[in-house]
Enzyme design. Structure first.
Site, PDB file in Angstrom:
ATOM      1  N   GLY A 245      21.484  59.912 -20.549  1.00  0.00           N
ATOM      2  CA  GLY A 245      21.108  59.772 -21.950  1.00  0.00           C
ATOM      3  C   GLY A 245      22.217  59.322 -22.888  1.00  0.00           C
TER       4      GLY A 245
ATOM      5  N   SER B 254      26.651  67.691 -33.585  1.00  0.00           N
ATOM      6  CA  SER B 254      26.461  66.236 -33.547  1.00  0.00           C
ATOM      7  C   SER B 254      27.743  65.496 -33.191  1.00  0.00           C
ATOM      8  CB  SER B 254      25.953  65.740 -34.905  1.00  0.00           C
ATOM      9  OG  SER B 254      25.915  64.328 -34.902  1.00  0.00           O
ATOM     10  N   LYS B 255      27.617  64.539 -32.277  1.00  0.00           N
ATOM     11  CA  LYS B 255      28.766  63.723 -31.898  1.00  0.00           C
ATOM     12  C   LYS B 255      28.825  62.438 -32.737  1.00  0.00           C
ATOM     13  CE  LYS B 255      29.925  65.287 -27.312  1.00  0.00           C
ATOM     14  NZ  LYS B 255      31.161  65.890 -27.839  1.00  0.00           N
ATOM     15  N   SER B 256      27.847  62.265 -33.651  1.00  0.00           N
ATOM     16  CA  SER B 256      27.806  61.034 -34.436  1.00  0.00           C
ATOM     17  C   SER B 256      29.031  60.846 -35.335  1.00  0.00           C
ATOM     18  CB  SER B 256      26.528  60.981 -35.278  1.00  0.00           C
ATOM     19  OG  SER B 256      25.414  60.833 -34.434  1.00  0.00           O
TER      20      SER B 256
ATOM     21  N   GLY C 235       6.797  63.553 -20.793  1.00  0.00           N
ATOM     22  CA  GLY C 235       6.916  64.206 -22.096  1.00  0.00           C
ATOM     23  C   GLY C 235       6.222  63.382 -23.170  1.00  0.00           C
TER      24      GLY C 235
ATOM     25  N   ASP D  44      16.258  55.190 -32.392  1.00  0.00           N
ATOM     26  CA  ASP D  44      16.276  55.996 -31.160  1.00  0.00           C
ATOM     27  C   ASP D  44      15.603  55.269 -29.990  1.00  0.00           C
ATOM     28  OD1 ASP D  44      17.603  58.243 -32.195  1.00  0.00           O
ATOM     29  OD2 ASP D  44      15.743  59.098 -32.951  1.00  0.00           O
TER      30      ASP D  44
ATOM     31  N   ASN E 219      15.434  57.747 -38.216  1.00  0.00           N
ATOM     32  CA  ASN E 219      16.731  58.367 -37.907  1.00  0.00           C
ATOM     33  C   ASN E 219      17.878  57.660 -38.618  1.00  0.00           C
ATOM     34  OD1 ASN E 219      17.076  56.031 -36.384  1.00  0.00           O
ATOM     35  ND2 ASN E 219      18.290  57.100 -34.842  1.00  0.00           N
TER      36      ASN E 219
ATOM     37  N   LYS F 253      13.458  64.187 -39.354  1.00  0.00           N
ATOM     38  CA  LYS F 253      13.110  62.787 -39.049  1.00  0.00           C
ATOM     39  C   LYS F 253      11.751  62.360 -39.602  1.00  0.00           C
ATOM     40  CE  LYS F 253      15.943  62.331 -34.932  1.00  0.00           C
ATOM     41  NZ  LYS F 253      16.106  61.775 -33.595  1.00  0.00           N
TER      42      LYS F 253
HETATM   43  P1  ATR Z   1      11.457  65.953 -28.959  1.00  0.00           P
HETATM   44  O1  ATR Z   1      11.079  65.622 -30.371  1.00  0.00           O
HETATM   45  O2  ATR Z   1      12.943  66.119 -28.755  1.00  0.00           O
HETATM   46  O3  ATR Z   1      10.859  65.017 -27.970  1.00  0.00           O
HETATM   47  P2  ATR Z   1       9.455  68.004 -28.774  1.00  0.00           P
HETATM   48  O4  ATR Z   1       8.628  67.301 -29.775  1.00  0.00           O
HETATM   49  O5  ATR Z   1       9.626  69.476 -28.895  1.00  0.00           O
HETATM   50  O6  ATR Z   1      10.931  67.436 -28.705  1.00  0.00           O
HETATM   51  O7  ATR Z   1       8.872  67.642 -27.321  1.00  0.00           O
HETATM   52  C1  ATR Z   1       9.329  68.260 -26.191  1.00  0.00           C
HETATM   53  C2  ATR Z   1       8.603  67.723 -24.944  1.00  0.00           C
HETATM   54  O8  ATR Z   1       8.997  68.546 -23.858  1.00  0.00           O
HETATM   55  C3  ATR Z   1       7.084  67.803 -25.016  1.00  0.00           C
HETATM   56  O9  ATR Z   1       6.531  66.784 -24.223  1.00  0.00           O
HETATM   57  C4  ATR Z   1       6.825  69.172 -24.415  1.00  0.00           C
HETATM   58  O10 ATR Z   1       5.530  69.342 -23.855  1.00  0.00           O
HETATM   59  P3  ATR Z   1       4.282  69.813 -24.774  1.00  0.00           P
HETATM   60  O11 ATR Z   1       3.877  68.628 -25.586  1.00  0.00           O
HETATM   61  O12 ATR Z   1       3.235  70.220 -23.785  1.00  0.00           O
HETATM   62  O13 ATR Z   1       4.796  70.941 -25.622  1.00  0.00           O
HETATM   63  C5  ATR Z   1       7.852  69.185 -23.314  1.00  0.00           C
HETATM   64  N1  ATR Z   1       8.182  70.559 -22.921  1.00  0.00           N
HETATM   65  C6  ATR Z   1       8.889  71.466 -23.648  1.00  0.00           C
HETATM   66  N2  ATR Z   1       8.975  72.619 -22.961  1.00  0.00           N
HETATM   67  C7  ATR Z   1       8.316  72.434 -21.777  1.00  0.00           C
HETATM   68  C8  ATR Z   1       8.058  73.257 -20.629  1.00  0.00           C
HETATM   69  N3  ATR Z   1       8.490  74.518 -20.548  1.00  0.00           N
HETATM   70  N4  ATR Z   1       7.350  72.710 -19.611  1.00  0.00           N
HETATM   71  C9  ATR Z   1       6.900  71.442 -19.678  1.00  0.00           C
HETATM   72  N5  ATR Z   1       7.099  70.628 -20.733  1.00  0.00           N
HETATM   73  C10 ATR Z   1       7.801  71.116 -21.765  1.00  0.00           C
END
Ligand code: ATR
Length: 281
Positions: free
Chosen positions: A240, A15-17, A128, A103, A87, A66
């Site tokens: 980011g 963590s960089k916080s 995502g 966030d 968070n 979280k």
């Molecule tokens: P965070 O809380 O950091 O957003 P997360 O809940 O694990 O992390 O979500 C990761 C996101 O990246 C999700 O949208 C995930 O897609 P799924 O909902 O289908 O799992 C996406 N993701 C992770 N690995 C992936 C991969 N190999 N290809 C496509 N999408 C991916």
């Protein structure tokens, strides 16, 4: 009396916080300290009680706590309640623990610092549907973004966020790939392109439009494969790091009542990460 703050997570060493918040205290001559604390899930409740006893003024929460911290808090800010994730914890003057989520709002501040507020009606593609995307979706909606589409590998997760927002639409990655040129703002929230990540972008950028706005929530590396490809198409790039600094700055403001030095921190961390400036205009 010296105030103290913390960030809890598992893992936490990366963590960089702590560095960011301690630098702000030093700059502002504030008698405070911010420490990283490695907390395993099974110890979360005990750590929260201990923090209360030890008189912390507040702390940040990172993965994987979280969501699981919610039952241990006394109050929730409405946005954190909607997101179901916290968070930032503030210890109020009455000694109550109030949870916030900075966030998503941190992302919106970073985006709008780069491109202004004039794109709130523009078609926005959120890539995502994990925890980060949820927070960003609700914060965008709260800030007045009216045209949000969420693309995800698992369509149901995108649909669930859209249902909760009561607006927008959910599409598959394949649909996103085909309709890429109908969007103006792109927000990449999957771990694609993280220096520790092990997969490439979840879809082809062949139809990426010219002159768009491309934001990624990953900041290490500063230039992800997504941002590099978007830049080649003349997009305005938002990495980011701004989101990270702004989420910390909003937390700082909840705790101490004034804004820290945001631009100086972004410049310093950009240099540390060996990158170029945060925004390419
Ligand atoms: P965070 O809380 O950091 O957003 P997360 O809940 O694990 O992390 O979500 C990761 C996101 O990246 C999700 O949208 C995930 O897609 P799924 O909902 O289908 O799992 C996406 N993701 C992770 N690995 C992936 C991969 N190999 N290809 C496509 N999408 C991916």
């Amino acid at each position: 009396m010296k105030k103290w703050f913390a960030v809890i997570g598992d893992p936490i060493a990366q963590s960089k916080s702590p560095e960011m918040h301690n630098a702000w205290y030093a700059e502002m001559n504030i008698d405070a300290a911010y420490i990283p604390v490695h907390v395993k899930s099974e110890d979360l409740q005990q750590v929260v009680s201990s923090f209360q006893l030890l008189g912390t003024s507040g702390w940040n929460v990172t993965i994987p706590h979280k969501e699981t911290i919610l039952p241990f808090l006394d109050e929730l800010d409405p946005l954190a309640e909607k997101m179901g994730a916290v968070n930032t914890v503030v210890r109020t003057t009455e000694g109550k623990l109030k949870g916030y989520n900075t966030d998503g709002p941190g992302f919106v501040k970073s985006l709008e610092e780069a491109v202004g507020t004039e794109h709130r009606q523009a078609p926005l593609l959120l890539i995502g549907a994990g925890g980060a995307a949820r927070g960003i979706a609700f914060a965008l909606q709260q800030a007045g973004y009216t045209n949000i589409t969420i693309a995800n590998r698992t369509l149901e997760k995108a649909q669930a966020i859209v249902d909760e927002m009561g607006s927008g639409q959910a599409i598959t990655m394949q649909q996103a790939e085909e309709e890429l040129d109908t969007f103006k703002i792109f927000v990449q929230t999957t771990p694609a392109g993280m220096s520790t990540g092990d997969f490439a972008l979840p879809f082809s950028l062949e139809k990426f439009p010219t002159g768009a706005i491309a934001a990624d929530i990953v900041y290490n590396p500063l230039m992800t494969p997504f941002l590099l490809a978007a830049e080649k198409k003349g997009a305005t790039i938002v990495n980011g790091l701004g989101m990270f600094v702004h989420q910390g700055a909003i937390a700082y403001q909840y705790w101490l009542g004034h804004e820290p030095n945001i631009n100086g921190t972004i410049a310093r961390l950009t240099e540390q990460l060996g990158g170029k400036n945060i925004v390419n205009r």
